[in-house]
Design an enzyme around this catalytic site. Structure first.
Site, short mmCIF file in Angstrom:
data_model
loop_
_atom_site.label_atom_id
_atom_site.label_comp_id
_atom_site.label_asym_id
_atom_site.label_seq_id
_atom_site.Cartn_x
_atom_site.Cartn_y
_atom_site.Cartn_z
CG HIS A 14 4.79 10.30 -1.65
ND1 HIS A 14 3.90 9.09 -2.09
CD2 HIS A 14 5.60 10.44 -2.29
CE1 HIS A 14 4.95 8.19 -2.69
NE2 HIS A 14 5.71 8.70 -3.45
CG HIS A 16 10.54 10.13 -3.83
ND1 HIS A 16 10.80 8.75 -3.67
CD2 HIS A 16 9.09 10.62 -3.97
CE1 HIS A 16 9.55 8.26 -4.12
NE2 HIS A 16 8.83 8.95 -4.06
CE LYS A 100 5.18 3.88 -2.15
NZ LYS A 100 5.93 5.24 -2.75
CG HIS A 137 4.43 2.48 -7.48
ND1 HIS A 137 5.38 4.33 -7.37
CD2 HIS A 137 3.22 2.67 -8.29
CE1 HIS A 137 4.57 4.32 -8.35
NE2 HIS A 137 4.51 3.57 -9.07
CG HIS A 175 2.17 8.39 -5.80
ND1 HIS A 175 1.50 6.91 -6.56
CD2 HIS A 175 3.42 8.97 -6.09
CE1 HIS A 175 1.99 6.50 -6.32
NE2 HIS A 175 3.71 7.32 -5.88
CG ASP A 248 5.30 11.15 -5.94
OD1 ASP A 248 6.04 10.65 -5.12
OD2 ASP A 248 4.75 10.41 -7.35
C1 NCD Z 1 9.48 8.66 -7.95
C2 NCD Z 1 10.79 8.39 -7.63
O1 NCD Z 1 11.58 9.59 -8.33
O2 NCD Z 1 11.56 8.08 -6.77
N1 NCD Z 1 9.09 9.32 -9.32
C3 NCD Z 1 7.65 9.25 -9.21
O3 NCD Z 1 8.26 9.68 -10.63
N2 NCD Z 1 6.99 9.42 -8.50
C4 NCD Z 1 9.26 7.34 -7.67
C5 NCD Z 1 7.24 7.33 -7.29
O4 NCD Z 1 7.44 7.89 -6.45
O5 NCD Z 1 7.21 5.75 -8.30
ZN ZN Z 2 6.94 8.84 -4.84
#
Ligand code: NCD
Ligand code: ZN
Length: 346
Positions: A14, A16, A100, A137, A175, A248
Protein backbone atom coordinates in the site's frame (compact mmCIF):
# COMPACT_ATOMS: atom_id res chain seq x y z
CA UNK A 1 21.94 -11.80 20.19
CA UNK A 2 21.13 -11.62 16.48
CA UNK A 3 23.24 -8.98 14.76
CA UNK A 4 22.29 -9.60 11.12
CA UNK A 5 19.22 -10.87 9.32
CA UNK A 6 18.65 -11.62 5.66
CA UNK A 7 15.15 -11.81 4.23
CA UNK A 8 13.70 -11.95 0.72
CA UNK A 9 13.52 -8.39 -0.57
CA UNK A 10 10.35 -6.82 0.89
CA UNK A 11 7.38 -5.33 -0.95
CA UNK A 12 5.05 -2.54 0.10
CA UNK A 13 1.40 -3.55 -0.39
CA UNK A 14 0.00 0.00 0.00
CA UNK A 15 1.93 3.01 -1.26
CA UNK A 16 1.19 6.57 -2.43
CA UNK A 17 3.68 7.80 -5.04
CA UNK A 18 1.73 10.84 -6.36
CA UNK A 19 2.90 12.33 -9.67
CA UNK A 20 5.28 14.90 -11.21
CA UNK A 21 7.99 16.39 -8.98
CA UNK A 22 6.62 14.67 -5.90
CA UNK A 23 6.80 11.27 -7.62
CA UNK A 24 10.41 11.92 -8.62
CA UNK A 25 11.30 12.91 -5.06
CA UNK A 26 9.67 10.00 -3.23
CA UNK A 27 10.10 7.06 -5.63
CA UNK A 28 13.80 6.44 -4.76
CA UNK A 29 12.87 6.32 -1.07
CA UNK A 30 10.75 3.24 -1.79
CA UNK A 31 12.80 1.70 -4.61
CA UNK A 32 15.95 1.73 -2.44
CA UNK A 33 14.46 -0.95 -0.16
CA UNK A 34 11.37 -2.44 -1.80
CA UNK A 35 11.18 -4.59 -4.93
CA UNK A 36 7.51 -3.90 -5.65
CA UNK A 37 4.62 -1.88 -4.31
CA UNK A 38 0.88 -1.71 -4.77
CA UNK A 39 0.42 1.83 -6.07
CA UNK A 40 -2.58 3.71 -4.78
CA UNK A 41 -4.67 5.37 -7.51
CA UNK A 42 -5.88 8.48 -5.61
CA UNK A 43 -4.35 11.03 -7.95
CA UNK A 44 -6.25 14.12 -9.06
CA UNK A 45 -7.97 13.06 -11.30
CA UNK A 46 -7.90 9.45 -10.08
CA UNK A 47 -6.57 6.43 -11.98
CA UNK A 48 -9.86 4.88 -13.07
CA UNK A 49 -9.34 3.05 -16.36
CA UNK A 50 -6.83 0.55 -17.69
CA UNK A 51 -5.46 3.30 -19.95
CA UNK A 52 -4.99 5.61 -16.95
CA UNK A 53 -3.10 2.87 -15.11
CA UNK A 54 -0.85 2.13 -18.10
CA UNK A 55 0.02 5.82 -18.45
CA UNK A 56 0.67 6.19 -14.71
CA UNK A 57 2.85 3.08 -14.72
CA UNK A 58 4.92 4.60 -17.54
CA UNK A 59 5.33 7.85 -15.60
CA UNK A 60 6.50 5.93 -12.53
CA UNK A 61 9.05 3.92 -14.51
CA UNK A 62 10.26 7.08 -16.25
CA UNK A 63 10.82 8.68 -12.83
CA UNK A 64 12.91 5.77 -11.55
CA UNK A 65 16.57 6.79 -11.25
CA UNK A 66 19.01 4.83 -13.43
CA UNK A 67 20.43 1.80 -11.68
CA UNK A 68 17.41 1.29 -9.44
CA UNK A 69 14.92 -1.47 -10.07
CA UNK A 70 11.33 -1.38 -8.92
CA UNK A 71 8.07 -2.88 -10.12
CA UNK A 72 4.94 -0.80 -9.63
CA UNK A 73 1.87 -3.00 -9.13
CA UNK A 74 -0.95 -0.89 -10.46
CA UNK A 75 -4.48 -0.49 -9.11
CA UNK A 76 -7.64 1.17 -10.37
CA UNK A 77 -9.79 3.51 -8.35
CA UNK A 78 -13.27 1.99 -8.10
CA UNK A 79 -16.03 4.45 -9.03
CA UNK A 80 -19.76 3.99 -9.46
CA UNK A 81 -19.22 4.02 -13.23
CA UNK A 82 -16.25 1.61 -13.42
CA UNK A 83 -16.68 -0.74 -16.40
CA UNK A 84 -16.29 -4.45 -15.47
CA UNK A 85 -14.95 -5.25 -18.96
CA UNK A 86 -12.22 -2.62 -18.71
CA UNK A 87 -11.26 -4.04 -15.31
CA UNK A 88 -11.14 -7.59 -16.65
CA UNK A 89 -9.00 -6.52 -19.62
CA UNK A 90 -6.52 -4.63 -17.44
CA UNK A 91 -6.30 -7.60 -15.07
CA UNK A 92 -5.82 -10.27 -17.72
CA UNK A 93 -3.03 -8.26 -19.38
CA UNK A 94 -1.24 -8.25 -16.01
CA UNK A 95 -1.32 -4.45 -15.81
CA UNK A 96 -3.38 -4.17 -12.63
CA UNK A 97 -3.25 -6.27 -9.49
CA UNK A 98 -6.23 -4.87 -7.56
CA UNK A 99 -8.98 -2.27 -7.39
CA UNK A 100 -9.18 0.24 -4.57
CA UNK A 101 -12.45 1.04 -2.86
CA UNK A 102 -12.68 4.45 -1.22
CA UNK A 103 -15.98 5.39 0.37
CA UNK A 104 -16.63 8.86 -1.12
CA UNK A 105 -15.05 11.52 1.06
CA UNK A 106 -13.24 9.12 3.43
CA UNK A 107 -9.72 10.46 2.90
CA UNK A 108 -7.29 12.42 0.71
CA UNK A 109 -8.56 12.67 -2.89
CA UNK A 110 -11.50 10.31 -2.39
CA UNK A 111 -14.28 12.49 -3.81
CA UNK A 112 -14.78 10.10 -6.77
CA UNK A 113 -15.29 7.14 -4.46
CA UNK A 114 -18.37 5.06 -3.86
CA UNK A 115 -21.58 6.33 -2.25
CA UNK A 116 -23.97 3.58 -3.31
CA UNK A 117 -22.38 0.16 -2.90
CA UNK A 118 -25.11 -1.52 -4.97
CA UNK A 119 -23.82 0.40 -8.01
CA UNK A 120 -20.46 -1.39 -7.88
CA UNK A 121 -21.93 -4.87 -7.41
CA UNK A 122 -21.36 -5.94 -11.07
CA UNK A 123 -17.68 -4.96 -10.86
CA UNK A 124 -17.25 -6.81 -7.57
CA UNK A 125 -18.91 -9.92 -9.03
CA UNK A 126 -16.56 -9.84 -11.99
CA UNK A 127 -13.53 -9.36 -9.73
CA UNK A 128 -14.58 -12.40 -7.69
CA UNK A 129 -14.88 -14.40 -10.92
CA UNK A 130 -11.40 -13.50 -12.15
CA UNK A 131 -9.71 -13.52 -8.73
CA UNK A 132 -8.81 -9.82 -8.70
CA UNK A 133 -8.49 -8.51 -5.12
CA UNK A 134 -10.28 -5.46 -3.73
CA UNK A 135 -8.25 -3.14 -1.49
CA UNK A 136 -10.62 -1.44 0.92
CA UNK A 137 -10.31 1.88 2.73
CA UNK A 138 -12.47 0.80 5.64
CA UNK A 139 -14.05 3.89 7.15
CA UNK A 140 -17.63 5.10 7.01
CA UNK A 141 -18.06 8.76 6.17
CA UNK A 142 -21.33 9.37 8.01
CA UNK A 143 -20.85 12.68 9.85
CA UNK A 144 -22.74 11.22 12.83
CA UNK A 145 -20.06 8.59 13.38
CA UNK A 146 -17.14 9.64 15.54
CA UNK A 147 -13.85 9.57 13.62
CA UNK A 148 -12.38 7.06 16.10
CA UNK A 149 -15.30 4.66 15.46
CA UNK A 150 -15.39 4.87 11.68
CA UNK A 151 -13.41 1.71 10.99
CA UNK A 152 -15.34 -0.52 13.40
CA UNK A 153 -18.67 0.75 12.07
CA UNK A 154 -17.53 0.21 8.46
CA UNK A 155 -16.91 -3.48 9.16
CA UNK A 156 -20.48 -4.01 10.35
CA UNK A 157 -22.31 -1.72 7.96
CA UNK A 158 -20.37 -2.05 4.71
CA UNK A 159 -17.63 -4.66 4.63
CA UNK A 160 -19.41 -7.61 6.15
CA UNK A 161 -22.46 -7.20 3.85
CA UNK A 162 -20.15 -6.96 0.79
CA UNK A 163 -18.31 -10.12 1.78
CA UNK A 164 -21.52 -12.01 2.50
CA UNK A 165 -22.97 -10.99 -0.88
CA UNK A 166 -19.75 -11.88 -2.74
CA UNK A 167 -17.92 -14.50 -0.67
CA UNK A 168 -15.47 -15.36 -3.46
CA UNK A 169 -14.16 -11.77 -3.60
CA UNK A 170 -10.62 -11.42 -2.26
CA UNK A 171 -10.54 -8.46 0.11
CA UNK A 172 -7.65 -6.64 1.74
CA UNK A 173 -8.61 -4.35 4.59
CA UNK A 174 -6.07 -1.61 4.12
CA UNK A 175 -4.11 0.04 6.95
CA UNK A 176 -6.17 -1.42 9.80
CA UNK A 177 -6.10 0.56 13.03
CA UNK A 178 -8.37 -1.29 15.48
CA UNK A 179 -8.60 -4.54 17.41
CA UNK A 180 -12.03 -4.98 15.80
CA UNK A 181 -10.43 -5.08 12.35
CA UNK A 182 -7.68 -7.46 13.46
CA UNK A 183 -10.29 -9.75 15.03
CA UNK A 184 -12.48 -9.59 11.92
CA UNK A 185 -9.55 -10.70 9.76
CA UNK A 186 -8.64 -13.53 12.14
CA UNK A 187 -12.26 -14.75 12.07
CA UNK A 188 -12.38 -14.54 8.27
CA UNK A 189 -11.63 -17.09 5.57
CA UNK A 190 -8.77 -17.38 3.08
CA UNK A 191 -10.24 -14.54 0.97
CA UNK A 192 -9.64 -11.94 3.65
CA UNK A 193 -6.37 -10.25 4.66
CA UNK A 194 -5.19 -6.91 6.01
CA UNK A 195 -2.29 -4.56 5.59
CA UNK A 196 -0.80 -2.80 8.60
CA UNK A 197 1.31 0.34 8.39
CA UNK A 198 4.61 0.97 10.13
CA UNK A 199 3.35 4.03 11.95
CA UNK A 200 0.28 2.33 13.43
CA UNK A 201 2.64 -0.11 15.15
CA UNK A 202 4.38 2.86 16.82
CA UNK A 203 1.90 5.62 17.59
CA UNK A 204 -1.43 5.81 19.37
CA UNK A 205 -3.70 8.86 19.47
CA UNK A 206 -1.81 10.38 22.40
CA UNK A 207 1.21 10.77 20.16
CA UNK A 208 -0.86 13.03 17.90
CA UNK A 209 -2.50 15.15 20.57
CA UNK A 210 -0.64 15.19 23.90
CA UNK A 211 1.79 18.06 24.51
CA UNK A 212 0.84 19.92 21.32
CA UNK A 213 -0.65 18.80 18.03
CA UNK A 214 1.72 16.78 15.83
CA UNK A 215 0.66 17.14 12.19
CA UNK A 216 3.18 14.56 10.97
CA UNK A 217 1.47 11.87 13.07
CA UNK A 218 -1.95 12.68 11.59
CA UNK A 219 -3.09 10.18 8.99
CA UNK A 220 -6.26 8.36 8.03
CA UNK A 221 -7.48 6.14 9.45
CA UNK A 222 -6.38 8.13 12.49
CA UNK A 223 -4.34 6.28 15.14
CA UNK A 224 -6.55 4.94 17.94
CA UNK A 225 -6.12 4.11 21.66
CA UNK A 226 -3.10 2.19 22.95
CA UNK A 227 -5.08 -1.06 23.26
CA UNK A 228 -5.61 -0.95 19.49
CA UNK A 229 -1.93 -0.31 18.76
CA UNK A 230 -1.07 -3.34 20.88
CA UNK A 231 -3.60 -5.47 19.00
CA UNK A 232 -2.07 -4.41 15.68
CA UNK A 233 1.40 -5.12 16.93
CA UNK A 234 0.37 -8.58 18.11
CA UNK A 235 -1.29 -9.29 14.73
CA UNK A 236 1.67 -8.02 12.67
CA UNK A 237 4.34 -9.88 14.61
CA UNK A 238 2.33 -13.08 15.15
CA UNK A 239 3.34 -14.82 11.95
CA UNK A 240 -0.31 -15.03 10.83
CA UNK A 241 -0.08 -14.93 7.03
CA UNK A 242 -3.21 -12.81 6.69
CA UNK A 243 -1.37 -9.72 7.94
CA UNK A 244 1.27 -8.01 5.83
CA UNK A 245 3.05 -4.71 5.34
CA UNK A 246 1.35 -1.85 3.56
CA UNK A 247 3.19 1.29 4.65
CA UNK A 248 0.54 3.71 3.38
CA UNK A 249 3.52 6.02 3.03
CA UNK A 250 1.64 9.16 1.98
CA UNK A 251 3.77 12.18 1.14
CA UNK A 252 2.43 15.70 1.57
CA UNK A 253 4.53 18.87 1.49
CA UNK A 254 5.19 20.23 4.97
CA UNK A 255 3.28 23.36 3.96
CA UNK A 256 0.19 21.22 3.35
CA UNK A 257 0.46 19.47 6.72
CA UNK A 258 1.50 22.39 8.93
CA UNK A 259 -1.45 24.61 8.21
CA UNK A 260 -4.98 25.44 9.35
CA UNK A 261 -6.43 22.35 7.67
CA UNK A 262 -3.57 19.89 7.45
CA UNK A 263 -3.52 16.89 5.11
CA UNK A 264 -3.62 13.33 6.40
CA UNK A 265 -0.65 11.05 5.77
CA UNK A 266 2.59 9.82 7.33
CA UNK A 267 5.67 9.48 5.12
CA UNK A 268 7.42 6.28 6.16
CA UNK A 269 9.00 4.94 2.97
CA UNK A 270 12.51 6.04 3.94
CA UNK A 271 12.96 4.35 7.31
CA UNK A 272 10.24 1.68 7.42
CA UNK A 273 12.49 -1.39 7.28
CA UNK A 274 14.74 -0.18 10.10
CA UNK A 275 11.70 0.60 12.24
CA UNK A 276 10.05 -2.74 11.53
CA UNK A 277 13.14 -4.78 12.37
CA UNK A 278 13.22 -3.02 15.73
CA UNK A 279 9.49 -3.56 16.35
CA UNK A 280 9.74 -7.28 15.61
CA UNK A 281 12.93 -7.62 17.66
CA UNK A 282 11.47 -5.74 20.63
CA UNK A 283 8.46 -8.08 20.55
CA UNK A 284 10.71 -11.15 20.42
CA UNK A 285 9.44 -12.02 16.94
CA UNK A 286 12.29 -11.08 14.63
CA UNK A 287 11.83 -14.40 12.83
CA UNK A 288 8.36 -13.22 11.68
CA UNK A 289 9.57 -10.01 9.96
CA UNK A 290 10.17 -12.05 6.82
CA UNK A 291 6.57 -13.25 6.64
CA UNK A 292 5.14 -9.80 7.31
CA UNK A 293 7.35 -7.82 4.92
CA UNK A 294 8.31 -10.35 2.24
CA UNK A 295 6.13 -13.46 2.08
CA UNK A 296 2.54 -12.97 3.20
CA UNK A 297 1.70 -10.24 0.68
CA UNK A 298 2.82 -12.12 -2.43
CA UNK A 299 1.09 -15.25 -1.15
CA UNK A 300 -2.25 -13.44 -0.86
CA UNK A 301 -1.87 -11.71 -4.24
CA UNK A 302 -0.77 -14.98 -5.90
CA UNK A 303 2.66 -13.59 -6.84
CA UNK A 304 6.14 -15.02 -6.39
CA UNK A 305 8.31 -14.01 -3.45
CA UNK A 306 11.21 -11.82 -4.59
CA UNK A 307 14.35 -13.74 -5.47
CA UNK A 308 16.68 -10.95 -4.37
CA UNK A 309 17.39 -10.37 -0.71
CA UNK A 310 17.77 -7.66 1.89
CA UNK A 311 20.24 -7.80 4.76
CA UNK A 312 19.80 -5.71 7.89
CA UNK A 313 22.44 -5.43 10.59
CA UNK A 314 23.03 -3.80 13.93
CA UNK A 315 26.69 -2.99 13.23
CA UNK A 316 26.08 0.76 13.14
CA UNK A 317 22.95 2.83 13.79
CA UNK A 318 21.23 3.90 10.57
CA UNK A 319 21.22 7.55 9.51
CA UNK A 320 18.09 8.78 7.77
CA UNK A 321 17.28 12.30 6.65
CA UNK A 322 14.52 13.99 8.63
CA UNK A 323 13.18 15.58 5.44
CA UNK A 324 13.08 14.76 1.73
CA UNK A 325 13.43 17.80 -0.53
CA UNK A 326 11.25 18.45 -3.56
CA UNK A 327 11.35 21.52 -5.82
CA UNK A 328 8.09 22.61 -4.19
CA UNK A 329 9.18 22.14 -0.57
CA UNK A 330 10.10 19.49 1.97
CA UNK A 331 8.39 16.29 3.04
CA UNK A 332 8.96 15.27 6.66
CA UNK A 333 10.04 11.67 7.22
CA UNK A 334 8.13 9.85 9.99
CA UNK A 335 9.93 10.14 13.33
CA UNK A 336 9.40 6.95 15.34
CA UNK A 337 10.41 8.82 18.51
CA UNK A 338 13.27 6.48 19.40
CA UNK A 339 16.79 5.78 18.14
CA UNK A 340 16.95 3.13 15.42
CA UNK A 341 19.30 0.15 15.65
CA UNK A 342 18.87 -1.77 12.38
CA UNK A 343 20.72 -0.61 9.30
CA UNK A 344 19.61 -1.79 5.85
CA UNK A 345 22.85 -3.08 4.28
CA UNK A 346 21.52 -3.69 0.80
C1 NCD B 1 -3.59 8.99 2.16
C2 NCD B 1 -3.15 10.05 1.15
O1 NCD B 1 -2.59 11.05 1.58
O2 NCD B 1 -3.32 9.83 -0.05
N1 NCD B 1 -3.60 9.60 3.46
C3 NCD B 1 -3.53 8.95 4.64
O3 NCD B 1 -3.65 9.59 5.67
N2 NCD B 1 -3.33 7.65 4.70
C4 NCD B 1 -4.91 8.46 1.77
C5 NCD B 1 -5.28 7.20 2.49
O4 NCD B 1 -4.67 6.14 2.30
O5 NCD B 1 -6.24 7.24 3.29
ZN1 ZN C 1 -3.29 5.04 1.65
Amino acid sequence: MTQTITIPRPDDWHLHLRDGEMLRAVLPETARHFARAIIMPNLVPPVVTGDDAAAYRDRILAALPKGMSFEPLMTLYLTETTDPDDVARAASSGLIKALKLYPAGATTNSASGVNDFDKVRPVLERMAEIGLPLCVHGEVTDPDIDIFDREAVFIDRVLDPIRRATPALKVIMEHITTSQAADYVKAGDANLAATITTHHLIINRNHILVGGIKPHYYCLPVAKREEHRLALRAAATSGDARFFLGTDSAPHLDAAKQTDCGCAGCFTATNTMSILAQVFEDDGRLENLEGFASRNGPAFYGLAVNKTQMTLSKSSPPQYPSKIATPDGDITVFDPGFALRWQVEN
